[in-house]
Design an enzyme around this catalytic site. Structure first.
Site, mmCIF file in Angstrom:
data_model
loop_
_atom_site.group_PDB
_atom_site.id
_atom_site.type_symbol
_atom_site.label_atom_id
_atom_site.label_comp_id
_atom_site.label_asym_id
_atom_site.label_seq_id
_atom_site.Cartn_x
_atom_site.Cartn_y
_atom_site.Cartn_z
ATOM 1 N N CYS A 17 -3.215 -2.294 -6.840
ATOM 2 C CA CYS A 17 -2.992 -2.727 -8.281
ATOM 3 C C CYS A 17 -2.595 -4.309 -8.289
ATOM 4 O O CYS A 17 -2.102 -4.796 -7.195
ATOM 5 C CB CYS A 17 -2.102 -1.951 -9.080
ATOM 6 N N GLU A 19 2.364 1.089 -1.686
ATOM 7 C CA GLU A 19 2.426 -0.337 -1.162
ATOM 8 C C GLU A 19 3.848 -0.782 -1.163
ATOM 9 O O GLU A 19 4.483 -1.494 -0.171
ATOM 10 C CB GLU A 19 1.526 -1.231 -1.617
ATOM 11 N N CYS A 74 1.120 -4.530 -6.763
ATOM 12 C CA CYS A 74 1.137 -4.411 -5.350
ATOM 13 C C CYS A 74 0.421 -5.455 -4.830
ATOM 14 O O CYS A 74 1.019 -5.940 -3.473
ATOM 15 C CB CYS A 74 0.537 -3.060 -4.947
ATOM 16 N N HIS A 90 4.978 2.744 -6.024
ATOM 17 C CA HIS A 90 3.724 2.783 -5.557
ATOM 18 C C HIS A 90 4.074 2.880 -3.796
ATOM 19 O O HIS A 90 4.869 2.212 -3.353
ATOM 20 C CB HIS A 90 2.961 1.743 -5.987
#
Length: 167
Positions: free
Chosen positions: A83, A55, A86, A53
């Site tokens: 999410c 992040e 993260c 991801h």
């Protein structure tokens, strides 16, 4: 307000880079003392790793740059509400504040609950909706295009001509 917009635009540029590579267009930047020190964008399709991801890349790069897992005084800007994975990484890294653009439409994020929880000995502030419409448009466009491509592929597999072509 100007700084929030400036840094979210930087995150949007990272999202655009991911989009150009066929990824879900989410971008993130880590900011310390008014400067972007790290950035990332989604790379799950390329890496085939669930943790790829935006992040996670931005946080990992910031840790490497600062030589510490603690990102005290750092803020995270991300184009989509983080999410749980993260947000957990942001909490663990001691991020000061998370700014995000688009809200998670499925309501699965739990961002506010995790940020305010006492699961760790650190809490952080969260502010959503920074350039929210722009971030949402980018994501909505990606998913609309993906649905159209999927529908066209399904029609092709069934032997129908692509849209706009005669039979």
């Amino acid at each position: 307000m100007e700084d929030k917009v400036k840094f979210m635009r930087a995150a949007l540029r990272r999202a655009q880079k991911g989009l150009a590579e066929g990824e879900v267009p989410v971008g993130a930047v880590v900011v310390l003392e008014g400067k972007v020190i790290a950035s990332g964008y989604n790379r799950r399709a390329k890496t085939q790793l669930a943790s790829s991801h935006a992040e996670m890349y931005a946080i990992d790069r910031a840790c490497k740059k600062l030589g510490s897992w603690r990102l005290d005084g750092c803020d995270l800007y991300v184009t989509l509400e983080p999410c749980p994975m993260c947000m957990g990484a942001a909490l663990n890294a001691r991020i000061r504040k998370v700014y995000f653009g688009a809200y998670e439409q499925k309501g699965r994020s739990m961002t506010a609950q995790l940020a305010a929880s006492n699961l760790l000995n650190h809490t952080l502030e969260v502010e959503g909706g920074v350039l929210g419409e722009e971030c949402s448009r980018l994501l909505s466009g990606f998913f609309r295009d993906m649905r159209e491509r999927t529908a066209e592929q399904k029609k092709s597999a069934e032997g129908e001509p692509p849209a706009g072509e005669g039979k």
